[in-house]
Design an enzyme around this catalytic site. Structure first.
Site, PDB file in Angstrom:
ATOM      1  N   GLY A 123      -3.952   3.466   0.476  1.00 36.68           N
ATOM      2  CA  GLY A 123      -4.319   2.872   1.656  1.00 36.68           C
ATOM      3  C   GLY A 123      -3.359   2.728   2.799  1.00 36.68           C
ATOM      4  O   GLY A 123      -3.305   1.831   3.784  1.00 36.68           O
ATOM      5  N   GLN A 124      -2.117   3.499   2.487  1.00 39.64           N
ATOM      6  CA  GLN A 124      -0.816   3.117   3.367  1.00 39.64           C
ATOM      7  C   GLN A 124      -1.309   3.819   4.915  1.00 39.64           C
ATOM      8  O   GLN A 124      -1.540   5.131   4.849  1.00 39.64           O
ATOM      9  CB  GLN A 124       0.313   3.606   2.787  1.00 39.64           C
ATOM     10  CG  GLN A 124       1.526   3.597   3.769  1.00 39.64           C
ATOM     11  CD  GLN A 124       2.848   4.192   3.198  1.00 39.64           C
ATOM     12  OE1 GLN A 124       2.823   4.535   2.029  1.00 39.64           O
ATOM     13  NE2 GLN A 124       3.920   3.589   3.924  1.00 39.64           N
TER      14      GLN A 124
ATOM     15  N   HIS B  29       6.387  -1.134   3.796  1.00 40.83           N
ATOM     16  CA  HIS B  29       6.121  -2.658   4.439  1.00 40.83           C
ATOM     17  C   HIS B  29       5.524  -3.474   3.393  1.00 40.83           C
ATOM     18  O   HIS B  29       4.780  -2.806   2.439  1.00 40.83           O
ATOM     19  CB  HIS B  29       5.546  -2.694   5.647  1.00 40.83           C
ATOM     20  CG  HIS B  29       4.153  -1.862   5.704  1.00 40.83           C
ATOM     21  ND1 HIS B  29       4.135  -0.694   5.641  1.00 40.83           N
ATOM     22  CD2 HIS B  29       2.840  -2.479   5.430  1.00 40.83           C
ATOM     23  CE1 HIS B  29       2.809  -0.160   5.665  1.00 40.83           C
ATOM     24  NE2 HIS B  29       1.967  -1.194   5.374  1.00 40.83           N
TER      25      HIS B  29
ATOM     26  N   ASN C 100       0.888  -1.130   0.208  1.00 40.09           N
ATOM     27  CA  ASN C 100       0.079   0.057  -0.065  1.00 40.09           C
ATOM     28  C   ASN C 100       0.993   1.332   0.153  1.00 40.09           C
ATOM     29  O   ASN C 100       1.878   1.395   0.977  1.00 40.09           O
ATOM     30  CB  ASN C 100      -0.763   0.041   1.430  1.00 40.09           C
ATOM     31  CG  ASN C 100      -1.965  -1.276   1.213  1.00 40.09           C
ATOM     32  OD1 ASN C 100      -2.343  -1.502   0.037  1.00 40.09           O
ATOM     33  ND2 ASN C 100      -2.408  -1.807   2.339  1.00 40.09           N
TER      34      ASN C 100
ATOM     35  N   HIS D 228       3.013  -6.620   2.646  1.00 40.52           N
ATOM     36  CA  HIS D 228       1.805  -7.514   3.355  1.00 40.52           C
ATOM     37  C   HIS D 228       1.994  -8.623   2.450  1.00 40.52           C
ATOM     38  O   HIS D 228       2.084  -8.831   1.176  1.00 40.52           O
ATOM     39  CB  HIS D 228       0.650  -6.843   3.178  1.00 40.52           C
ATOM     40  CG  HIS D 228       0.127  -5.802   3.759  1.00 40.52           C
ATOM     41  ND1 HIS D 228      -0.536  -5.999   4.948  1.00 40.52           N
ATOM     42  CD2 HIS D 228       0.366  -4.407   3.547  1.00 40.52           C
ATOM     43  CE1 HIS D 228      -0.623  -4.510   5.446  1.00 40.52           C
ATOM     44  NE2 HIS D 228      -0.206  -3.555   4.433  1.00 40.52           N
TER      45      HIS D 228
HETATM   46  P1  5GP Z   1      -0.945  -0.502   5.736  1.00 40.54           P
HETATM   47  O1  5GP Z   1      -2.425   0.042   6.171  1.00 40.54           O
HETATM   48  O2  5GP Z   1      -0.012   0.797   6.010  1.00 40.54           O
HETATM   49  O3  5GP Z   1      -0.426  -0.904   4.452  1.00 40.54           O
HETATM   50  O4  5GP Z   1      -0.418  -1.515   6.539  1.00 40.54           O
HETATM   51  C1  5GP Z   1      -0.356  -1.298   8.079  1.00 40.54           C
HETATM   52  C2  5GP Z   1      -0.290  -2.824   8.736  1.00 40.54           C
HETATM   53  O5  5GP Z   1       0.356  -2.780  10.081  1.00 40.54           O
HETATM   54  C3  5GP Z   1      -2.081  -2.923   8.813  1.00 40.54           C
HETATM   55  O6  5GP Z   1      -2.238  -4.232   8.354  1.00 40.54           O
HETATM   56  C4  5GP Z   1      -1.886  -3.005  10.536  1.00 40.54           C
HETATM   57  O7  5GP Z   1      -2.897  -3.931  11.071  1.00 40.54           O
HETATM   58  C5  5GP Z   1      -0.430  -3.297  11.022  1.00 40.54           C
HETATM   59  N1  5GP Z   1       0.182  -2.894  11.981  1.00 40.54           N
HETATM   60  C6  5GP Z   1      -0.180  -1.610  12.677  1.00 40.54           C
HETATM   61  N2  5GP Z   1       0.475  -1.560  13.620  1.00 40.54           N
HETATM   62  C7  5GP Z   1       1.033  -2.705  14.042  1.00 40.54           C
HETATM   63  C8  5GP Z   1       1.574  -3.167  15.394  1.00 40.54           C
HETATM   64  O8  5GP Z   1       1.922  -2.382  16.252  1.00 40.54           O
HETATM   65  N3  5GP Z   1       1.739  -4.582  15.139  1.00 40.54           N
HETATM   66  C9  5GP Z   1       1.721  -5.217  14.267  1.00 40.54           C
HETATM   67  N4  5GP Z   1       1.838  -6.807  14.224  1.00 40.54           N
HETATM   68  N5  5GP Z   1       1.005  -5.038  13.185  1.00 40.54           N
HETATM   69  C10 5GP Z   1       0.686  -3.422  13.112  1.00 40.54           C
END
Ligand code: 5GP
Ligand code: ZN
Length: 113
Positions: free
Chosen positions: A92-93, A99, A86, A101
């Site tokens: 949707g980041q 990172h 993302n 997924h």
């Molecule tokens: P994004 O929405 O930025 O692509 O993804 C961020 C991801 O990080 C989300 O899926 C969210 O659930 C995960 N996430 C956010 N904070 C933490 C955390 O403290 N620990 C873990 N294991 N995952 C996290």
């Protein structure tokens, strides 16, 4: 970087149970899994998003992409999986540290939401 949750995880400032770690990257299960298997692969270097990656990060990005299939195999994703990066608000980041997924153990739909 201060106040970055993934830097804190990578530095072990926040206790975490990595599924994989080496000198460049750390992988751990997502807090809010969107599939039966959902883990994140995170560079230890703070890079805000793939938009912020440079040629200097080539080896790092390559290392991530070549490690993902090994981790996917270890997690039993022999039937396939999805890699998602993302990027930015429309992408949707929510965490501003690059990172990847990895989602698996269910049939993914297309187009994604
Ligand atoms: P994004 O929405 O930025 O692509 O993804 C961020 C991801 O990080 C989300 O899926 C969210 O659930 C995960 N996430 C956010 N904070 C933490 C955390 O403290 N620990 C873990 N294991 N995952 C996290
Ligand atoms: Zn960070």
């Amino acid at each position: 970087m201060a106040d970055c949750i993934f830097c804190s995880i990578a530095n072990h400032d926040i206790p975490t149970d990595p599924i994989y770690e080496d000198e460049l990257i750390i992988a751990f299960n997502d807090l809010e899994p969107q599939a039966p298997v959902h883990f994140l692969v995170v560079p230890k270097k703070h890079i805000e998003s793939i938009d912020a990656a440079t040629e200097d990060d080539s080896e790092l990005i390559s290392h991530i992409m070549l490690t993902i299939p090994k981790l996917a195999a270890e997690q039993g994703l022999e039937n396939g999986y999805r890699i998602v990066i993302n990027t930015g608000d429309d992408g949707g980041q929510t965490v501003k540290h690059l990172h990847f997924h990895i989602l698996g153990k269910r049939k993914m739909t297309w187009p994604p939401g």
